[in-house]
Write a protein that holds these residues in place. Structure first.
Motif, mmCIF file in Angstrom:
data_model
loop_
_atom_site.group_PDB
_atom_site.id
_atom_site.type_symbol
_atom_site.label_atom_id
_atom_site.label_comp_id
_atom_site.label_asym_id
_atom_site.label_seq_id
_atom_site.Cartn_x
_atom_site.Cartn_y
_atom_site.Cartn_z
ATOM 1 N N ASN A 1 4.681 5.318 2.071
ATOM 2 C CA ASN A 1 5.368 6.713 2.478
ATOM 3 C C ASN A 1 4.393 7.097 3.648
ATOM 4 O O ASN A 1 5.403 8.463 4.494
ATOM 5 N N PHE A 2 3.676 7.418 3.968
ATOM 6 C CA PHE A 2 3.241 8.458 5.356
ATOM 7 C C PHE A 2 3.505 7.691 6.834
ATOM 8 O O PHE A 2 3.883 8.526 7.411
ATOM 9 N N ARG B 1 0.985 -1.252 0.154
ATOM 10 C CA ARG B 1 -0.267 -0.143 -0.421
ATOM 11 C C ARG B 1 1.156 1.048 -0.136
ATOM 12 O O ARG B 1 1.317 1.804 1.153
ATOM 13 N N PRO B 2 1.511 1.719 -1.147
ATOM 14 C CA PRO B 2 2.266 2.830 -1.183
ATOM 15 C C PRO B 2 2.182 3.679 -0.507
ATOM 16 O O PRO B 2 2.796 4.384 0.078
ATOM 17 N N ALA B 3 0.119 4.715 -0.784
ATOM 18 C CA ALA B 3 0.430 5.593 -0.167
ATOM 19 C C ALA B 3 0.715 5.510 1.462
ATOM 20 O O ALA B 3 1.190 6.451 2.146
ATOM 21 N N ALA B 4 -0.456 4.747 2.049
ATOM 22 C CA ALA B 4 -0.003 3.860 3.250
ATOM 23 C C ALA B 4 1.408 4.149 3.692
ATOM 24 O O ALA B 4 2.041 4.550 5.119
#
Length: 415
Positions: free
Chosen positions: A287-288, A282-285
């Motif tokens: 990165n966060f 899950r790239p977005a999560a």
């Protein structure tokens, strides 16, 4: 023991090679293959015997067995398998160094345990003299500066006990470590003849005379350094002047440990849900979370610094007493100068004795002597051809290790 070990190694090699031949009779190697499992033939019925043997070797010929280690070595010394089966020779210089280490450890331990009450009594006498001083202008902190008797005892006795334990560990670990180094050289874990760094072991082989002195003073330095570190830290905890500071320090350490444990739990949770090896599910999560953890870790970097400092101090204090293995990497250097060159002399001693005491060196030496004695009547061209045929038939996988001269390569390769 060298002859027994050489025979055991050769018999084991032949037995293992025979186990790769499904239809080879046991009497070829005197029944030794009977103790090893025969591998099932997975090839077609029309395959040649050599093809089936090579197939068995590829599938299950190269196996590994645990060797070396503390308990492994001492167990085989007790039942003498280390000498009769492995052919490991414990050279005299190692035994002399071990005996000297035992004597020095006993003297240092006696000095520490006997000297501790003497120092404590002297400290208490000095404190009593200051307390009896009738001058009113003498500040109280001067009287409190001299430690009490129990403060010295509570800090020195644990430090002496830890130092004694370190000395015992260092003494017991030298022989297993030496045996492990010998086995690593024999199996190629540590590069030998074909290694680019092996040339440094062959130079200045006379430097082995330093090993006994290095073993003695290295262990003494490690014991003394551990005593200073443990006694100094314990004394800072119970001394009147530094006790408030140590309370604040321990409170900070406890808080930092709790925070680091929480961070580890969050990292495990996020790693299980957002990452798979080097990829992000899950790239977005991901990165966060990475950005948040990076910002959080800026405040926790002090804990990593203190942890590394403590690890390096205690590791350096312990490995100071060991000259048998390098502590610093070969990349730790300034220009051509390499730090921690003392273990190189120890390895030279190991290799020097291996050159004379290897379990197969006596057989090889006997062949050379027979060649010198009988000339062309021993190990002639016909015998060499017969040995080649025997080795290739019994162990066809050895073909890749054959060495040909330039003329034979030009004349037709593997003739």
């Amino acid at each position: 023991s060298g002859k027994l070990a050489g025979a055991a190694i050769v018999d084991g090699m032949l037995a293992r090679a025979a186990s790769m031949h499904p239809d080879l009779e046991d009497e070829v190697v005197g029944g030794l293959a009977n103790s090893l499992p025969k591998e099932n033939d997975a090839s077609s019925p029309s395959a040649s015997r050599m093809e089936r043997t090579v197939t068995n070797f590829i599938l299950c010929g190269e196996t590994e067995a645990p060797a070396g280690g503390f308990l492994w070595t001492w167990r085989r010394i007790y039942n003498r398998d280390l000498f009769t089966n492995e052919g490991v020779w414990l050279h005299t210089r190692l035994i002399v160094g071990q005996v000297a280490q035992i004597a020095v450890a006993a003297l240092l331990s006696a000095a520490l345990f006997v000297g501790t009450p003497v120092v404590a009594n002297q400290a208490q006498e000095a404190r009593d003299l200051l307390s009896l001083d009738a001058r009113d202008d003498l500040p109280q902190w001067i009287r409190d500066f001299v430690p009490r008797r129990e403060q010295v005892l509570y800090s020195f006795y644990p430090a002496a006990s830890v130092s004694l334990l370190v000395a015992v560990i260092l003494i017991l670990i030298y022989i297993p470590s030496t045996v492990g180094t010998i086995l690593k050289f024999r199996t190629g874990v540590i590069g030998s003849l074909h290694d680019v760094n092996f040339a440094k072991y062959r130079k200045t082989a006379d430097a082995v005379f330093m090993n006994v002195g290095n073993m003695i003073f290295a262990m003494a330095g490690s014991v003394i350094l551990f005593f200073v570190l443990i006694a100094g830290f314990a004394f800072l905890i119970i001394w009147d002047f530094t006790r408030p500071i140590m309370k604040v320090f321990f409170a900070w350490v406890v808080g930092l440990i709790i925070t680091i444990v929480v961070k580890i739990l969050l990292m495990c949770l996020c790693r299980a849900n957002f990452f798979r090896a080097f990829y992000r599910t899950r790239p977005a999560a991901a990165n966060f979370v990475s950005l948040a953890m990076e910002c959080w870790h800026i405040g926790l970097g002090g804990g990593i610094m203190i942890g590394r400092l403590a690890q390096f101090l205690f590791a350096a204090a312990f490995w100071l007493g060991r000259v048998d293995v390098p502590y610093l990497s070969g990349d730790v250097r300034i220009g051509p100068y390499r730090f921690d060159n003392v273990p190189t002399a120890y390895r030279k001693d190991v290799l020097g004795h291996e050159a004379h005491r290897h379990p197969l060196i006596e057989r090889l030496g006997a062949m050379y002597l027979c060649r010198l004695r009988y000339g062309g009547a021993f190990a002639g061209r016909a015998g060499a051809c017969w040995r080649n045929l025997f080795v290739v038939a019994l162990m066809p996988w050895m073909m890749k290790h054959r060495v040909f001269s330039g003329e034979r390569e030009v004349g037709g390769g593997g003739r």
